[in-house]
Scaffold this active site. Structure first.
Site, PDB file in Angstrom:
ATOM      1  N   ALA A  46       3.802 -10.437  -2.324  1.00 62.70           N
ATOM      2  CA  ALA A  46       3.793  -9.405  -1.284  1.00 62.70           C
ATOM      3  C   ALA A  46       5.163  -9.083  -0.702  1.00 62.70           C
ATOM      4  CB  ALA A  46       2.870  -9.774  -0.134  1.00 62.70           C
ATOM      5  N   ASN A 106       2.391  -5.432  -6.913  1.00 65.82           N
ATOM      6  CA  ASN A 106       1.404  -4.398  -7.218  1.00 65.82           C
ATOM      7  C   ASN A 106       1.943  -3.024  -6.843  1.00 65.82           C
ATOM      8  OD1 ASN A 106      -0.822  -2.745  -7.603  1.00 65.82           O
ATOM      9  ND2 ASN A 106      -2.263  -4.123  -6.711  1.00 65.82           N
ATOM     10  N   LYS A 159      -6.934 -16.347  -6.170  1.00 64.20           N
ATOM     11  CA  LYS A 159      -5.847 -16.017  -5.256  1.00 64.20           C
ATOM     12  C   LYS A 159      -6.483 -15.942  -3.871  1.00 64.20           C
ATOM     13  CE  LYS A 159      -2.917 -12.326  -3.667  1.00 64.20           C
ATOM     14  NZ  LYS A 159      -2.284 -11.025  -3.871  1.00 64.20           N
TER      15      LYS A 159
END
EC number: 2.8.1.10
Lengths: 258, 65
Positions: free
Chosen positions: A185, A207, A97
């Site tokens: 994100a 996350n 990533k």
């Protein structure tokens, strides 16, 4: 309706980061409950003679998932390339990533360095997952560099703002119909994830929204379901909004009482 | 000899990178190493001599998003 990423077929369209969970056990439970098959991990300076990293690595190995190492915190192509090579050494995967951060406050990618790093990494045999903006031209350059997946942001990392520019994400989907597109994100809640999946995105990488939730494992499951719902809805074909009311009940044959 | 290991200045004699890891008590096949900004593969550490002023990075798996 499976997704293929660099030749690997996966069924879960949720990719999960491993940072900021209250404990390793809760991280493990969130991974299990989400049914994710891919987790992101990082590399950092070891201070405990290898023991801290070893314990974390063992936890990840026990989960039996595909590892996607990141180059988080890198600010130049050179730094990102070296970090990627070190990650390949540690994790034994050519997946990376690719993050090259350009702006201190927004953590917006430096797309110039990103494209440069992607070119180098592809030429060295890496399979690159670039964290990028929703800019079409940058997307084209990354694909030309040999990336076969794009990971546009929808809002700054950790901001939980959700998609800030749906039209841009929509045109990216239209422009690259055959490229796996993963939102990376900015997602804060399951409805944000559903919204981007309804646009036809292939997966979502999360996350903070899971790790910091009151009950991370439960939130991981909520996200998994929201992502699946958005994906199925996109395939089912959704009604477009219109300005005027349209009766859903047939008008013909109604009783007349006046 | 003066070395910088993970950003910290150290005064330590080590013939090569493998030797340094052993002296600093680093162990495990999950460590990645770089000297002066270049990756040094696991199997090359014993053959990689260290010299005065070298900057060494020792990284290992960590939580990430």
């Amino acid at each position: 309706m499976r997704l293929e990423l660099y030749g690997k077929t996966i069924s879960s369209r949720l990719l999960l980061g491993t940072a900021r969970y209250p404990s390793p056990a809760i991280l493990a439970e969130a991974v299990r409950r989400s049914k994710t098959e891919i987790v992101t991990v990082s590399l950092r300076r070891e201070t405990a003679g290898g023991k801290a990293g070893g314990a974390f690595f063992q936890l990840i190995r026990d989960l039996g998932v595909q590892v996607l190492p990141n180059t988080a915190g890198c600010h130049s192509a050179r730094e990102a390339v070296l970090t990627a090579k070190m990650a390949r050494e540690v994790f034994g995967t050519t997946w990376i990533k690719l993050e090259v951060i350009g702006h201190h406050d927004t953590l917006q990618p430096d797309v110039f360095e990103l494209v440069e790093a992607a070119k180098i990494l592809v030429s060295e045999g890496f399979e690159v997952f670039p964290y990028t903006t929703d800019d079409l031209v940058v997307g084209e350059k990354l694909l030309a560099a040999g990336c076969r997946v794009l990971m546009p942001w929808c809002a700054p990392i950790g901001s939980a703002m959700g998609p800030q520019n749906l039209p841009a994400l929509k045109s990216m989907r239209a422009e690259f119909p055959d490229v796996p597109l993963i939102i990376d994100a900015g997602i804060g809640r399951p409805s944000h994830a559903t919204a981007v999946m309804e646009l036809g995105y292939d997966a979502v990488l999360l996350n903070t929204a899971v790790a910091i939730a009151g009950d991370p494992a439960e939130m991981a499951e909520a996200f998994a379901k929201a992502i699946e719902a958005g994906h199925i809805a996109h395939h089912a074909g959704m009604l477009e909004p219109r300005d005027l009311a349209v009766p859903s009940t047939p008008v013909i044959g109604k009783g007349v009482f006046a | 000899m003066k070395l910088t290991v993970n950003g910290e200045a150290l005064e330590l004699n080590a013939g090569n990178l493998a030797d340094l890891l052993a002296k600093l008590d680093y162990e495990g096949d999950w460590l990645a190493t770089a000297v002066n900004g270049d990756l040094v593969h696991r199997e090359e550490r014993a053959a990689h001599p260290l010299k005065e002023g070298d900057r060494i990075e020792i990284l290992s798996p960590m939580q990430g998003g």
